[in-house]
Scaffold this motif. Structure first.
Motif, PDB file in Angstrom:
ATOM      1  N   ASN A   1       1.655  -6.872   5.330  1.00 12.95           N
ATOM      2  CA  ASN A   1       1.373  -7.875   4.318  1.00 12.95           C
ATOM      3  C   ASN A   1       0.485  -8.986   4.869  1.00 12.95           C
ATOM      4  OD1 ASN A   1       1.520  -9.064   1.839  1.00 12.95           O
ATOM      5  ND2 ASN A   1       3.411 -10.164   2.285  1.00 12.95           N
ATOM      6  N   ILE A   2       0.781  -9.441   6.071  1.00 13.84           N
ATOM      7  CA  ILE A   2      -0.010 -10.534   6.642  1.00 13.84           C
ATOM      8  C   ILE A   2      -1.448 -10.085   6.899  1.00 13.84           C
ATOM      9  CG2 ILE A   2      -0.271 -11.982   8.688  1.00 13.84           C
ATOM     10  CD1 ILE A   2       2.723 -12.310   8.706  1.00 13.84           C
ATOM     11  N   VAL A   3      -1.595  -8.853   7.422  1.00 12.89           N
ATOM     12  CA  VAL A   3      -2.957  -8.369   7.668  1.00 12.89           C
ATOM     13  C   VAL A   3      -3.687  -8.174   6.340  1.00 12.89           C
ATOM     14  CG1 VAL A   3      -4.341  -6.561   8.715  1.00 12.89           C
ATOM     15  CG2 VAL A   3      -2.245  -7.276   9.796  1.00 12.89           C
ATOM     16  N   ALA A   4      -2.981  -7.651   5.341  1.00  9.51           N
ATOM     17  CA  ALA A   4      -3.621  -7.435   4.036  1.00  9.51           C
ATOM     18  C   ALA A   4      -4.071  -8.761   3.434  1.00  9.51           C
ATOM     19  CB  ALA A   4      -2.652  -6.722   3.095  1.00  9.51           C
ATOM     20  N   GLN A   5      -3.284  -9.811   3.663  1.00  7.65           N
ATOM     21  CA  GLN A   5      -3.689 -11.124   3.151  1.00  7.65           C
ATOM     22  C   GLN A   5      -4.979 -11.590   3.801  1.00  7.65           C
ATOM     23  OE1 GLN A   5      -0.262 -13.581   3.555  1.00  7.65           O
ATOM     24  NE2 GLN A   5       0.440 -13.109   1.485  1.00  7.65           N
ATOM     25  N   LYS A   6      -5.118 -11.279   5.077  1.00  2.00           N
ATOM     26  CA  LYS A   6      -6.368 -11.637   5.754  1.00  2.00           C
ATOM     27  C   LYS A   6      -7.535 -10.880   5.143  1.00  2.00           C
ATOM     28  CE  LYS A   6      -4.576 -12.902  10.252  1.00  2.00           C
ATOM     29  NZ  LYS A   6      -4.418 -12.509  11.643  1.00  2.00           N
ATOM     30  N   LEU A   7      -7.265  -9.681   4.628  1.00  2.00           N
ATOM     31  CA  LEU A   7      -8.327  -8.888   4.027  1.00  2.00           C
ATOM     32  C   LEU A   7      -8.425  -9.142   2.522  1.00  2.00           C
ATOM     33  CD1 LEU A   7      -7.755  -5.513   5.891  1.00  2.00           C
ATOM     34  CD2 LEU A   7      -9.210  -7.405   6.517  1.00  2.00           C
ATOM     35  N   GLY A   8      -7.651 -10.100   2.040  1.00  2.00           N
ATOM     36  CA  GLY A   8      -7.818 -10.514   0.651  1.00  2.00           C
ATOM     37  C   GLY A   8      -6.982  -9.765  -0.369  1.00  2.00           C
ATOM     38  N   VAL A   9      -5.882  -9.165   0.052  1.00  2.00           N
ATOM     39  CA  VAL A   9      -5.017  -8.452  -0.887  1.00  2.00           C
ATOM     40  C   VAL A   9      -3.581  -8.897  -0.611  1.00  2.00           C
ATOM     41  CG1 VAL A   9      -4.241  -6.184  -1.667  1.00  2.00           C
ATOM     42  CG2 VAL A   9      -6.526  -6.458  -0.772  1.00  2.00           C
ATOM     43  N   SER A  10      -2.807  -9.067  -1.666  1.00  3.13           N
ATOM     44  CA  SER A  10      -1.407  -9.410  -1.458  1.00  3.13           C
ATOM     45  C   SER A  10      -0.546  -8.203  -1.773  1.00  3.13           C
ATOM     46  CB  SER A  10      -1.007 -10.581  -2.346  1.00  3.13           C
ATOM     47  OG  SER A  10       0.392 -10.690  -2.362  1.00  3.13           O
ATOM     48  N   LEU A  11       0.207  -7.745  -0.782  1.00  2.00           N
ATOM     49  CA  LEU A  11       1.032  -6.556  -0.998  1.00  2.00           C
ATOM     50  C   LEU A  11       2.242  -6.867  -1.860  1.00  2.00           C
ATOM     51  CD1 LEU A  11       1.090  -4.675   2.417  1.00  2.00           C
ATOM     52  CD2 LEU A  11      -0.564  -4.575   0.591  1.00  2.00           C
ATOM     53  N   THR A  12       2.795  -8.069  -1.712  1.00  2.00           N
ATOM     54  CA  THR A  12       3.961  -8.412  -2.525  1.00  2.00           C
ATOM     55  C   THR A  12       3.588  -8.423  -4.002  1.00  2.00           C
ATOM     56  OG1 THR A  12       3.467 -10.603  -1.672  1.00  2.00           O
ATOM     57  CG2 THR A  12       5.566  -9.663  -1.056  1.00  2.00           C
ATOM     58  N   ALA A  13       2.408  -8.990  -4.291  1.00  2.40           N
ATOM     59  CA  ALA A  13       1.970  -9.015  -5.688  1.00  2.40           C
ATOM     60  C   ALA A  13       1.730  -7.595  -6.200  1.00  2.40           C
ATOM     61  CB  ALA A  13       0.697  -9.846  -5.816  1.00  2.40           C
ATOM     62  N   ALA A  14       1.110  -6.763  -5.359  1.00  2.00           N
ATOM     63  CA  ALA A  14       0.842  -5.386  -5.773  1.00  2.00           C
ATOM     64  C   ALA A  14       2.137  -4.622  -6.010  1.00  2.00           C
ATOM     65  CB  ALA A  14       0.012  -4.677  -4.698  1.00  2.00           C
ATOM     66  N   LYS A  15       3.140  -4.942  -5.198  1.00  2.00           N
ATOM     67  CA  LYS A  15       4.444  -4.296  -5.370  1.00  2.00           C
ATOM     68  C   LYS A  15       5.061  -4.700  -6.704  1.00  2.00           C
ATOM     69  CE  LYS A  15       7.753  -3.493  -1.726  1.00  2.00           C
ATOM     70  NZ  LYS A  15       8.412  -4.167  -0.599  1.00  2.00           N
ATOM     71  N   GLU A  16       4.961  -6.006  -7.015  1.00  2.00           N
ATOM     72  CA  GLU A  16       5.547  -6.483  -8.269  1.00  2.00           C
ATOM     73  C   GLU A  16       4.836  -5.898  -9.476  1.00  2.00           C
ATOM     74  OE1 GLU A  16       5.477 -10.714  -7.907  1.00  2.00           O
ATOM     75  OE2 GLU A  16       6.970 -10.645  -6.304  1.00  2.00           O
ATOM     76  N   ARG A  17       3.505  -5.740  -9.352  1.00  2.00           N
ATOM     77  CA  ARG A  17       2.754  -5.132 -10.455  1.00  2.00           C
ATOM     78  C   ARG A  17       3.122  -3.669 -10.638  1.00  2.00           C
ATOM     79  NH1 ARG A  17      -1.916  -7.712  -8.187  1.00  2.00           N
ATOM     80  NH2 ARG A  17      -2.547  -5.756  -7.237  1.00  2.00           N
ATOM     81  N   GLY A  18       3.714  -3.089  -9.624  1.00  2.00           N
ATOM     82  CA  GLY A  18       4.009  -1.663  -9.698  1.00  2.00           C
ATOM     83  C   GLY A  18       2.859  -0.821  -9.201  1.00  2.00           C
ATOM     84  N   GLN A  19       1.848  -1.475  -8.613  1.00  2.00           N
ATOM     85  CA  GLN A  19       0.696  -0.720  -8.118  1.00  2.00           C
ATOM     86  C   GLN A  19       0.992  -0.070  -6.776  1.00  2.00           C
ATOM     87  OE1 GLN A  19      -2.792  -3.077  -7.395  1.00  2.00           O
ATOM     88  NE2 GLN A  19      -4.117  -1.295  -7.246  1.00  2.00           N
ATOM     89  N   LEU A  20       1.852  -0.715  -5.998  1.00  2.00           N
ATOM     90  CA  LEU A  20       2.116  -0.232  -4.645  1.00  2.00           C
ATOM     91  C   LEU A  20       3.583   0.164  -4.521  1.00  2.00           C
ATOM     92  CD1 LEU A  20       1.261  -0.041  -1.586  1.00  2.00           C
ATOM     93  CD2 LEU A  20       2.092  -2.360  -1.379  1.00  2.00           C
ATOM     94  N   VAL A  21       3.799   1.368  -4.005  1.00  2.00           N
ATOM     95  CA  VAL A  21       5.152   1.791  -3.641  1.00  2.00           C
ATOM     96  C   VAL A  21       5.181   1.847  -2.126  1.00  2.00           C
ATOM     97  CG1 VAL A  21       6.912   3.539  -3.880  1.00  2.00           C
ATOM     98  CG2 VAL A  21       5.300   3.156  -5.722  1.00  2.00           C
ATOM     99  N   PHE A  22       6.032   1.036  -1.525  1.00  2.00           N
ATOM    100  CA  PHE A  22       6.023   0.877  -0.067  1.00  2.00           C
ATOM    101  C   PHE A  22       7.296   1.469   0.509  1.00  2.00           C
ATOM    102  CE2 PHE A  22       6.287  -1.235   3.974  1.00  2.00           C
ATOM    103  CZ  PHE A  22       4.976  -1.422   4.359  1.00  2.00           C
ATOM    104  N   LEU A  23       7.139   2.420   1.400  1.00  2.00           N
ATOM    105  CA  LEU A  23       8.301   2.969   2.105  1.00  2.00           C
ATOM    106  C   LEU A  23       8.288   2.413   3.519  1.00  2.00           C
ATOM    107  CD1 LEU A  23      10.672   4.923   2.535  1.00  2.00           C
ATOM    108  CD2 LEU A  23       9.020   6.651   3.142  1.00  2.00           C
ATOM    109  N   GLU A  24       9.254   1.558   3.823  1.00  2.00           N
ATOM    110  CA  GLU A  24       9.310   0.954   5.158  1.00  2.00           C
ATOM    111  C   GLU A  24      10.240   1.796   6.025  1.00  2.00           C
ATOM    112  OE1 GLU A  24      10.108  -3.174   5.064  1.00  2.00           O
ATOM    113  OE2 GLU A  24       9.950  -3.419   7.229  1.00  2.00           O
TER     114      GLU A  24
END
Lengths: 407, 266
Positions: free
Chosen positions: B62-85
């Motif tokens: 998430n932190i690296v993605a923010q540096k590249l201009g994308v928020s993973l938490t927001a994408a997760k909430e939108r339902g765009q991203l399914v993250f398996l940790e």
């Protein structure tokens, strides 16, 4: 790791943002012996060896795993483990010591004693009093009289709050310092005798037991940040000695095709998951030179965060080599983790050596001794030239072809 | 995402390609920057992304993605991203009670003998199946580090089966893309891993091969990237197009240049 962000300090309302951050305002600085990393914001703790911290990019990040490939006789790797634990004692961190060979209590008894500034201060004070007594007969000089009533400044903060300490290997840590800290033990022979063997997830029993012990402590003592207001946050330092050796019941050191080839890697994976979720850092020594199947070492390296290899000169021909006369061994930094960023802190120098002086263990940049004399007999000079060549091929760890040029 | 890499690959988030299997391969260096690139690329492109992250924690990505201009938490909430940790799930498999109802844990194979990755495949399948409500572009499966699966005791054939099933579902049926990272090295003694890498190289449409410099560490050139494009039906004349660039990773970007054309050298 979720609770570890440091960037969250918002500028206080209405005031200028150019303010010195008071230590009380940042909840993370409250933990003794830690500091946030400049590059990735992760909390760092000292490995107990300031020169090693420097090589690893400032220290060991909380929630990560430092793997040390043992030297042939395990002397220096044990020393690094003890430095790591001793730093925890001085900073008041909680300790978890696991071993299959030595009783953890014995390991803790042999921790090196910290070199505090107090000793120096004491000497300074004595000198001061002698000077004072000289001056008392005369009228005290007044340069700036308004300052004379000010309290004396503390030159250095309390030693325990500082980041990284120096230790005296020749002395062991005093008992009163040791009594104030909380520590947990895991001694494999004891644990095995308590319960019958259980095997979960195709992992050998000793590893499962160790994981359960670590998990229990992290949950019960609140290192996972589950009860934030319960008590003062603290760091758990986990030290595991000679993991993967025969004493742990693992057969990777014995054969090329071990039965439980995945036990160690599975253990490391789950352990890393545990560390990432908690306020803890772990140091593991592994007898890498004994592991027959080199594929396991590659996988283990990929699954750890920081990997450092020790190569001592004891018993090798380098011990008598004039090139290395100042050092006791070489240290290879195999891997530095990329945490929260695309890049990692790679130090510019790759050629590092360590030496154990009478009291201190230090890691230094490897220097060749100056070649002063012309009268050295020819044969030994050639020897030197040979070993210099050997050294330079080692310097570029990845150098393959001599003719190949990248640019 | 790195603009220069997009130019090299002739890709843009406005029109992502479909039905491609991209293999990221790293040798003696860390190729994870490519994973970050493709993650942010496909999220910006508006694709539905299933990210199987076995190597690092969500916070890191998430932190690296923010540096590249994308928020993973927001994408997760939108339902765009399914993250398996993976680092979290393995924990539930090992210490959690076995729950009877609900979907099985994707990392269930850790309890078994590692002969199949069925639960993992089912997880990918359910998360990428289009549902009526959302209107994302093509689905994408992203795997950070297939080599970890081997370390967790999965047999190499099972890994290849898993990728094959995913290719059938994601690439052929759903017209989506797969991006997977593997480690490899030529003098490696890890035969299982080499088997997986070689087979995947054969199956993939595009290989991005990151290598550390053969002459050792350099401050201004971090490694070289080989782009191997498999000849498609239109490009019969130039099969297996190979291009080599060197790169330097910066805080938020990666610059690519021809060999020997580093700004520090010139």
């Amino acid at each position: 790791m979720a609770a570890l962000a440091t960037g969250g300090a918002t500028p206080s309302d209405g005031a200028t943002s150019f303010q010195r951050k008071a230590p009380a305002s940042s909840r993370l600085a409250a933990i003794a012996g830690t500091r946030p990393s400049v590059r990735h914001g992760q909390l760092l703790i000292s490995s107990g060896l300031p020169s090693l911290d420097c090589v690893l990019g400032g220290g060991l990040a909380v929630g990560t795993l430092l793997l040390i490939e043992e030297d042939k006789y395990g002397i220096y790797s044990n020393l690094l483990l003890k430095y790591f634990l001793a730093e925890g004692v001085v900073c008041g961190h909680n300790l978890f010591v696991a071993s299959a060979k030595e009783d953890p209590a014995d390991i803790l008894k042999e921790l090196p004693s910290p070199l505090f500034d107090e000793v120096h201060k004491h000497q300074l004070d004595e000198e001061e009093t002698t000077i004072k007594s000289k001056w008392e007969s005369q009228e005290p000089m007044k340069i700036a009289w308004r300052y004379q009533n000010l309290p004396k400044m503390e030159v250095s903060p309390a030693a325990s709050a500082r980041f990284g300490h120096y230790y005296d290997v020749s002395k062991t840590v005093s008992q009163e310092l040791f009594q104030s800290i909380k520590w947990h033990r895991f001694f494999l022979p004891e644990e095995i005798s308590l319960q019958p063997n259980i095997k979960t997830c195709n992992m050998i029993c000793s590893y499962t037991r160790l994981l359960q012990a670590i998990q229990r402590i992290i949950y019960h003592e609140g290192f996972d940040g589950s009860f934030p207001q319960k008590k003062q946050k603290n760091i758990l330092r986990i030290g595991i000695q000679s993991l993967g050796s025969v004493l742990w019941g693992d057969d990777i050191c014995g054969t090329d095709n071990p039965e439980d080839i995945h036990s160690l890697t599975k253990f490391l994976y789950v352990l890393r998951g545990l560390l990432r979720m908690s306020l803890s850092a772990c140091i593991i020594t592994v007898p890498a030179h004994l592991i027959q199947n080199k594929a396991i070492i590659e996988r283990v390296t990929n699954l750890s965060d920081t990997v450092v290899g020790l190569e001592s000169f004891i018993g090798s021909e380098r011990e008598t080599n004039p090139l290395y006369k100042d050092y006791h061994g070489l240290i290879h930094v195999h891997q530095i983790p990329r945490l929260n960023s695309l890049i990692c802190d790679v130090s510019g120098t790759k050629d590092l050596a360590f030496r154990l002086k009478r009291k201190l263990f230090t890691i230094e940049r490897l220097h060749l001794p100056p070649d002063l004399s012309d009268t050295v007999s020819r044969s030994s000079k050639q020897d030197l030239a040979e070993s210099t060549k050997l050294l330079s091929s080692e310097c570029g760890a990845m150098a393959i072809g001599k003719k190949h040029l990248d640019f | 995402m790195f603009v220069e890499l997009n130019e090299l690959l002739n890709a843009s988030p406005e029109r992502p390609e479909e039905g491609k299997f991209t293999l990221l391969r790293d040798t003696k260096t860390d190729g994870s920057f490519l994973v970050h690139h493709f993650l942010s690329f496909y999220l910006k492109a508006g694709c539905k992304v299933c990210f199987v992250a076995l190597l690092q924690s969500f916070r890191h990505y998430n932190i690296v993605a923010q540096k590249l201009g994308v928020s993973l938490t927001a994408a997760k909430e939108r339902g765009q991203l399914v993250f398996l940790e993976g680092l979290k799930s393995c924990f539930d498999v090992l210490f959690g009670e076995e729950q009877q109802d609900g979907p099985p844990n994707p990392l269930q194979f850790m309890r078994e003998d590692g002969s199949n990755l069925k639960t993992m495949y089912e997880f990918v399948h359910t998360s990428l199946m289009p549902s009526g409500s959302d209107s994302w572009k093509c689905p994408v499966l992203l795997v950070d580090d297939l080599s970890v699966l081997l370390s967790l005791g999965v047999r190499p054939v099972a890994v290849l089966d898993f990728i094959h099933y995913c290719r059938v579902t994601v690439c052929s049926q759903l017209k989506g893309n797969i991006v997977a990272l593997v480690h490899s090295s030529e003098d490696s003694e890890d035969e299982e891993n080499e088997l997986v890498v070689n087979s995947l190289c054969h199956q993939s449409n595009l290989i991005l091969w990151v290598e550390g410099l053969a002459t050792g560490f350099c401050k201004d050139v971090h490694g070289q990237l080989k782009i191997i494009q498999k000849g498609s039906s239109e490009l019969k004349a130039e099969r297996n197009l190979l291009r080599i660039y060197q790169y330097k990773i910066q805080d938020k970007n990666v610059t690519f240049f021809a060999r020997g054309m580093s700004a520090a050298v010139l």
